[in-house]
Design a protein around this motif. Sequence first.
Motif, short mmCIF file in Angstrom:
data_model
loop_
_atom_site.label_atom_id
_atom_site.label_comp_id
_atom_site.label_asym_id
_atom_site.label_seq_id
_atom_site.Cartn_x
_atom_site.Cartn_y
_atom_site.Cartn_z
N LYS A 168 18.09 -26.30 49.26
CA LYS A 168 19.24 -26.25 50.05
C LYS A 168 19.80 -27.47 50.80
CE LYS A 168 16.90 -25.02 54.56
NZ LYS A 168 17.28 -26.27 55.25
N ARG A 188 22.15 -20.81 42.99
CA ARG A 188 21.31 -19.52 43.08
C ARG A 188 21.26 -18.90 41.91
NH1 ARG A 188 19.18 -15.52 42.41
NH2 ARG A 188 18.46 -13.95 43.69
N ALA A 239 12.00 -14.87 41.83
CA ALA A 239 11.55 -16.31 42.32
C ALA A 239 12.91 -17.01 42.58
CB ALA A 239 10.91 -17.00 41.38
N GLU A 270 14.92 -14.61 37.67
CA GLU A 270 15.45 -13.58 38.52
C GLU A 270 14.39 -12.29 38.21
OE1 GLU A 270 17.41 -12.60 41.34
OE2 GLU A 270 18.58 -13.95 40.44
N ALA A 290 10.27 -26.77 43.49
CA ALA A 290 10.78 -25.66 43.20
C ALA A 290 10.47 -25.47 41.82
CB ALA A 290 12.48 -25.67 43.32
N MET A 339 4.52 -18.97 39.74
CA MET A 339 4.92 -17.28 39.89
C MET A 339 4.74 -16.73 38.60
SD MET A 339 8.13 -17.25 42.99
CE MET A 339 7.99 -15.43 42.91
N LEU A 383 6.97 -24.28 41.89
CA LEU A 383 6.82 -22.79 42.62
C LEU A 383 7.07 -21.50 41.40
CD1 LEU A 383 6.75 -20.73 44.89
CD2 LEU A 383 9.29 -21.01 44.98
N ALA A 416 16.11 -21.58 48.20
CA ALA A 416 15.96 -21.99 49.66
C ALA A 416 15.17 -23.42 49.75
CB ALA A 416 15.11 -21.07 50.40
N MET A 417 14.42 -23.82 48.82
CA MET A 417 13.68 -25.11 48.77
C MET A 417 14.75 -26.00 48.24
SD MET A 417 10.42 -23.79 47.00
CE MET A 417 9.24 -25.31 47.16
N GLY A 426 15.53 -16.79 44.68
CA GLY A 426 16.09 -17.07 46.24
C GLY A 426 15.18 -18.08 46.78
N ALA A 427 13.65 -17.90 46.58
CA ALA A 427 12.67 -19.03 47.11
C ALA A 427 12.87 -20.38 46.61
CB ALA A 427 11.43 -18.53 46.81
N MET A 428 13.32 -20.43 45.40
CA MET A 428 13.78 -21.79 44.84
C MET A 428 15.01 -22.46 45.53
SD MET A 428 12.74 -20.61 40.92
CE MET A 428 13.40 -22.15 40.02
#
Length: 568
Positions: free
Chosen positions: A254, A221, A245, A241, A141, A148, A144, A251-252, A247-249
Amino acid sequence: MDTTSFPSDLDIASAATLQPMDEIAAQLGIGPAHLEPYGRDVAKIDLGFLDEPHDGHQAKYVVVTAVTPTPLGEGKTTTSVGLAQGLQRLGKRAVVALRQPSMGPTFGIKGGAAGGGYSQVVPMERLNMHLTGDFHAVTAAHNLLAAMVDNHLHHGNALGIDVRNITWRRVLDVNDRALRNVVIGLGAREDGVVRETGFDITAASEIMVLLTLAKSLSDLRERLGRIVIGYTTEGSSVTAEDLGAAGAMAAMLKDAIKPNLLQTLEGGPAIIHCGPFGNIATGTSSVTADLIAMQGSDYAITEAGFGADMGAERFFNVKCRVSGLKPDVAVIVVTVRALKAHSGNYVIKPGKPLPPGLLAENPTDVEAGLPNLRKHIEIVRRFGVQPVVAINAFPQDHDSEHAVIRRYCNGIGVRTAVSRHVAEGGAGARELAEVVMEAAHEPSSFEFLYPLDLPLEQKIEAIATQIYGADGIDVSPGAAKALKDYERLGFGGLPVVIAKTHLSISSDPSLKGAPRGWRMPVREVRASVGAGYVYAICGEMRTMPGLSASPNAQRIDVSADGNITGLS
């Protein structure tokens, strides 16, 4: 005890008969609906357990800290485990909540962090290496977001990020000094923008702290979105934000947000979650782990990294603010060897033979090191928490040396106990357990060190003077400017974390005891907005460090069938 015949930690752990995970979970009131098995011996706890109705019972909250660390190790983790086992021997529901070890220290000079002797968390080899992959999720995360950032620069930099003022580096969970400072973007144009950056160790990631403090996935989040990756040329902050990025972080992460359930050697529950370093961050396990422990036990025991000046101070001022929990007892771990080291009469170097005098009977040297213990007791009392001194006993100790510590603590009204949990497990920690139970039922008056509306510089000064015994602070021009900028950007209401050497109460590791009359040099200040605090970097800690590769790396032997046969 004959230390030559004492089995290794791995031999002890390998001989253990582990209880089924559903039985371990049941001790906390966790049913199958909130238990996610990871093999036979490890499980994750779904955070939905915290929303289940319960009788409102709250455990006594115990934090384990220590005197100023020495290269010998004082044994906070093994004392935490031993205390939990001792309480269980007395018929109490006790759970220990600990940090997960980083792979860097595991393969470096420090080694693993599963406890020791007959006070361990098992399976120790899984705990020390990978566990359920939480650290790797943090690494992914974090990187990532770094990718980005560079992708945004490559595609035109619409946000106007100042390439010279990007604060988000990359991380990995092993020691690799060659990657501390790197240049990226070399090659063809499509390979990105050329700039300087570097790698830290995963335990130093801001995301690790976010995971520690977040109470839910939605909370995580939001915190991820507030991460500041750098600044524009006009001086405005740029967040995760802004880059889209967060939201994707989330998800990784969770699964990583769910605490891990293991067990002690004596079949009690152990919750292992997160692992931020204590010299540059909060140095504690997660808020969610503690909330689960408090809901499902009589005594919830957790640990704070390094001494009371570092881990315990941040536990009180940062973690307890977020969790809303108030500690009842702080156990201060001390050893005879540590106090002799703090006398200033010995030079101890990692990997080198101990000075012979360190193991000889010498109550005078123990007494000379007592000012360090006194300071850590003062720190705990400053927060209105009951201190208990745990003497982590070694076979080479002498009764006369224990007597010096007991006599001193009795003289200032502090309970103390000699604990032999490493050699004897929970049975060896019964005295400590009894003393902690007694202290936990006394009234406490917990309070924070400072209000959040105090200016940042005054918060730093409060920590420097009231925790470290400094006369005041000397703020470098760059740090003073950063403080003003952070308050202008709206970060003034955050607590402060002092990043400094863990080897001394002061900013100078060569000063022993509890030196007074010095001034804390604040050389640099950085914001960790997602985590919710501001770093004040003291002394020579000019970077957010990982760990250096060590010549004393751990030896790990693996058999042909894949089982670990040696860890030293």
